[in-house]
Design a protein around this motif. Structure first.
Motif, mmCIF file in Angstrom:
data_model
loop_
_atom_site.group_PDB
_atom_site.id
_atom_site.type_symbol
_atom_site.label_atom_id
_atom_site.label_comp_id
_atom_site.label_asym_id
_atom_site.label_seq_id
_atom_site.Cartn_x
_atom_site.Cartn_y
_atom_site.Cartn_z
ATOM 1 N N ALA A 151 51.538 -11.998 52.961
ATOM 2 C CA ALA A 151 52.141 -11.838 54.287
ATOM 3 C C ALA A 151 51.735 -10.486 54.868
ATOM 4 O O ALA A 151 51.178 -9.622 54.175
ATOM 5 N N GLU A 152 52.015 -10.306 56.136
ATOM 6 C CA GLU A 152 51.663 -9.037 56.774
ATOM 7 C C GLU A 152 52.658 -7.953 56.381
ATOM 8 O O GLU A 152 53.769 -8.218 55.947
ATOM 9 N N HIS A 153 52.207 -6.716 56.545
ATOM 10 C CA HIS A 153 53.112 -5.585 56.436
ATOM 11 C C HIS A 153 53.682 -5.287 57.818
ATOM 12 O O HIS A 153 52.943 -5.268 58.815
ATOM 13 N N VAL A 154 54.971 -5.044 57.874
ATOM 14 C CA VAL A 154 55.645 -4.648 59.111
ATOM 15 C C VAL A 154 56.389 -3.350 58.831
ATOM 16 O O VAL A 154 57.146 -3.264 57.855
ATOM 17 N N VAL A 155 56.160 -2.341 59.661
ATOM 18 C CA VAL A 155 56.853 -1.062 59.516
ATOM 19 C C VAL A 155 57.816 -0.911 60.681
ATOM 20 O O VAL A 155 57.407 -1.036 61.847
ATOM 21 N N PHE A 156 59.076 -0.648 60.369
ATOM 22 C CA PHE A 156 60.105 -0.479 61.396
ATOM 23 C C PHE A 156 60.547 0.979 61.375
ATOM 24 O O PHE A 156 61.271 1.409 60.471
ATOM 25 N N PHE A 157 60.076 1.759 62.377
ATOM 26 C CA PHE A 157 60.344 3.189 62.352
ATOM 27 C C PHE A 157 60.263 3.736 63.771
ATOM 28 O O PHE A 157 59.545 3.202 64.629
ATOM 29 N N LEU A 158 60.995 4.822 64.025
ATOM 30 C CA LEU A 158 61.075 5.401 65.368
ATOM 31 C C LEU A 158 59.747 5.995 65.826
ATOM 32 O O LEU A 158 59.323 5.785 66.960
ATOM 33 N N ASN A 159 59.082 6.766 64.947
ATOM 34 C CA ASN A 159 57.876 7.503 65.340
ATOM 35 C C ASN A 159 56.659 6.583 65.324
ATOM 36 O O ASN A 159 55.949 6.470 64.320
ATOM 37 N N LEU A 160 56.406 5.967 66.449
ATOM 38 C CA LEU A 160 55.360 4.946 66.525
ATOM 39 C C LEU A 160 53.957 5.512 66.369
ATOM 40 O O LEU A 160 53.084 4.889 65.767
ATOM 41 N N GLY A 161 53.711 6.690 66.948
ATOM 42 C CA GLY A 161 52.356 7.212 66.992
ATOM 43 C C GLY A 161 51.812 7.536 65.617
ATOM 44 O O GLY A 161 50.777 7.011 65.189
ATOM 45 N N MET A 162 52.488 8.418 64.906
ATOM 46 C CA MET A 162 52.026 8.832 63.584
ATOM 47 C C MET A 162 52.009 7.663 62.617
ATOM 48 O O MET A 162 51.145 7.575 61.732
ATOM 49 N N THR A 163 52.964 6.739 62.776
ATOM 50 C CA THR A 163 53.025 5.568 61.895
ATOM 51 C C THR A 163 51.825 4.658 62.130
ATOM 52 O O THR A 163 51.091 4.301 61.213
ATOM 53 N N SER A 164 51.600 4.299 63.384
ATOM 54 C CA SER A 164 50.560 3.315 63.701
ATOM 55 C C SER A 164 49.153 3.856 63.521
ATOM 56 O O SER A 164 48.218 3.092 63.270
ATOM 57 N N MET A 165 48.973 5.172 63.652
ATOM 58 C CA MET A 165 47.635 5.739 63.513
ATOM 59 C C MET A 165 47.275 6.052 62.062
ATOM 60 O O MET A 165 46.145 6.455 61.785
ATOM 61 N N ASN A 166 48.210 5.879 61.155
ATOM 62 C CA ASN A 166 47.916 6.106 59.739
ATOM 63 C C ASN A 166 47.894 4.810 58.943
ATOM 64 O O ASN A 166 47.895 4.840 57.709
ATOM 65 N N VAL A 167 47.904 3.680 59.658
ATOM 66 C CA VAL A 167 47.787 2.379 59.000
ATOM 67 C C VAL A 167 46.740 1.561 59.745
ATOM 68 O O VAL A 167 46.313 1.902 60.850
#
Length: 639
Positions: free
Chosen positions: A499-515
């Protein structure tokens, strides 16, 4: 017979001509020197405080998807406009595609260029505005930098000159519009090409940032209603100005199913928080005593207006009578009207910012307001009397007062530039406002956090990457109270494919640019997650963060295992069960379908027709209350 006549060659230099030429050279040299100095200060100040904010990295996630062929989306397969500035997104995308260099460096370069160019254009426009100011007999006019130095001195102006956000583009657009309007107002007969160019630039306002539609629309009204235009030219102005923004608006409503960016839904940009807005205003004005240079420059401007009126030649009395409307049309294409326009735009933008409560970043959304208010005095004229004329007279007194006000502004700028506006720096105060650059510099341990990897040293970030690597089967990552671990809610199994990985977190920028782009990144505030964006606003929530979707909804929405022992201790099975039922509410399902289903022509038309209805739709973030609101029967609890 005279030894010198008009027909005889001049045998020695005329001292009066030479003196006038020298004065002109001095005046031009001072002005150009001031432009170079201000540009250098802006560039150097922005470079010294260079960084890219977490919110700036959000833009880069969309650019990555564009470059990968997934479209202008934040998560592949979900048509969500997570960036407020459309123009900024596509400018970054265009240069990233052309250069093929690292996205963070592309953004940093564009931001430095636009911020510096904004200062230059502002000074050129204001210098042109004062072109008609005449010196006293034998005197000199010196155009010296003033308002631009005030803007540069305010620390947030240098913080957000880079940051990865669109502030640099906003002030560049304002400066360009200002220069073009001044040129238009001063031209004896502006060419059709110049009018249409001006109209095109003005029409880009809402794409630069939605609220820039205010000055953009006001500028277009000035142009269209001004005297001397045929109806054919007026029609061309409307077409040229509206072609790009109207075309994009039609596409936006069909593609994203919203009439404006999803960020406006997430932050409820139409709501009113006046008290918070005034707190935000004082948070910028108070620490730097910003009212002081504004007062200095206001007095100087009033002095200039008074002196210019005193010097103005008497108007002819035999002009044909004109109606009030004709006089208004004539006024619209004058420098006075352009100054009125830019100051009025600044005030309206300021009132709007106060109404919505400002922002959580120190000074950010008031920077365009400040720029508008300062641009008519970006440079100011000092009327230096002739050496022989110095004494107890009006010209000397005016020069003396103007010089003192200017020097006072320079002294203020020197001290303000080295002031810390928020002594607590990286701490989020009771007002919810924070010095964003200082916050991330401290919490990442990097003086200039620019690359996405710099944010791996932010709490939980490195642990997130490691957790994803340890769970190849996929799952939902929820942040724990510990800064170095995550909870993982696994997918139901067995599955033929992970299945896919889903990350639920406030800081979208740093999270999305490191995955990778295959990892779905969602946030409880709803910038990239419409399910959260369409919840009701929290009345007492932190400004800019007053949506907060419970993670129970995400478990239900992603289809992960919803029972213990796989649920984290802070989640309740009954709440998750309620959320699974509540998410089936027909209106909510229509919303989810609008941006998740395949984009067919039928879907595009339906999205376009329902865009405003979707924008207004809200539901309750408490699942049990949402069941009641939607008229759904709660599931029976096991005995």
């Amino acid at each position: 017979m005279s030894l010198s006549t008009s027909s005889e060659p001049r045998t020695e230099a005329d001292p009066h001509v030479d003196t006038a030429a020298n004065r002109t050279t001095l005046s031009r040299g001072v002005f150009l020197g001031g432009v170079v100095l201000a540009a250098a200060l802006m560039f150097w100040g922005a470079w010294e405080r260079r960084w890219i904010a977490d919110d700036g990295l959000i833009v880069l996630r969309t650019v990555r998807n564009l470059l990968a062929g997934n479209g202008p989306v934040f998560n592949a397969g979900e048509r969500v406009e997570a960036n407020t500035s459309t123009a900024w997104t596509y400018i970054v995308y265009a240069f990233s595609w052309l250069t093929q260099i690292r996205l963070e460096y592309v953004v940093l370069t564009i931001a430095l260029v636009l911020s510096t160019a904004a200062v230059v254009l502002a000074m050129l426009g204001t210098g042109r505005l004062y072109r008609g100011v005449r010196p006293s007999a034998g005197g000199t006019i010196l155009l010296v930098p003033a308002g631009v130095l005030v803007y540069i001195a305010v620390p947030p102006a240098r913080d957000f000159a880079t940051s990865g956000l669109e502030t640099c583009l906003v002030i560049f657009w304002i400066a360009l519009l200002w220069l073009l309007l001044v040129r238009w107002a001063q031209a004896s007969t502006p060419s059709t090409a110049s009018i249409l160019t001006l109209s095109f630039v003005a029409g880009l306002g809402p794409l630069v940032r939605p609220e820039m539609a205010i000055p953009g629309a006001a500028a277009l009204m000035m142009i269209v209603l001004s005297a001397g235009l045929t109806w054919k030219i007026r029609a061309l102005i409307v077409v040229v100005a509206g072609l790009v923004p109207v075309g994009y608006q039609i596409w936006r409503m069909g593609y994203y199913a919203l009439p404006y960016p999803n960020t406006a839904v997430s932050k409820d940009a139409g709501g009113a928080k006046w008290a918070q807005g005034f707190a935000y205003l004082w948070n910028l004005v108070g620490p730097y005593l910003l009212w002081l240079p504004l007062l200095f420059l206001l007095i100087g401007a009033l002095l200039l207006v008074w002196r210019s009126r005193a010097d103005a030649p008497a108007t002819a009395t035999d002009q044909p009578a004109r109606s009030l409307w004709q006089r208004f049309q004539q006024f619209l294409r004058t420098p006075r009207a352009v100054v009125t326009f830019i100051l009025g735009s600044g005030l309206i933008l300021g009132i709007y910012s106060l109404r919505v409560g400002g922002d959580f970043m120190h000074g950010r959304v008031l920077l365009p307001v400040l720029f508008c208010l300062l641009i008519p005095v970006a440079v100011i004229p000092l009327r230096v009397p002739a050496r022989a004329a110095f004494g107890s007279n009006r010209d000397t007194a005016i020069f003396g007062v103007s010089a003192v006000l200017w020097i006072g502004t320079i002294i203020w700028a020197f001290f303000a530039a080295n002031t810390t506006g928020m002594p607590e720096g990286s701490v989020v105060g009771r007002s919810g406002i924070v010095d964003e650059r200082a916050f991330y510099a401290l919490n990442t341990g990097h003086k200039h956090p620019i690359l996405a990897e710099d944010y791996l040293d932010y709490p939980r970030m490195r642990a997130m990457v490691e957790t994803i690597a340890r769970t190849p089967e996929g799952g939902l990552l929820l942040p724990s109270a510990s800064y170095d671990s995550w909870f993982v809610v696994p997918p139901p199994g067995p599955l033929e494919e992970p299945a896919e990985h889903v990350v639920f977190f406030l800081n979208l920028g740093m999270t999305s640019m490191n995955v990778g782009l295959d990892v779905r990144v969602l946030d409880q505030m709803g910038l990239a997650y419409p399910l959260a964006a369409h919840t009701e606003r929290l009345e007492d929530g932190r400004i800019g963060h007053d949506k907060n979707l419970y993670p129970d909804w995400v478990v239900a929405d992603t289809g992960m295992i919803d029972v213990r022992p796989w649920l984290p201790f802070f989640l309740d099975e009954d709440w998750v069960a309620d959320a699974k039922l509540a998410i089936t509410c027909p209106e909510t399902q229509e919303l989810l379908t609008s941006y998740r289903s395949e984009l067919t022509w039928a879907r595009f038309k339906q999205n376009f027709q329902q865009a405003f209805d979707f924008a207004k739709y809200r539901f309750d973030r408490v699942p049990a209350y949402e069941l009641e609101r939607c008229g759904l029967v709660p599931p029976e609890l096991p005995k």
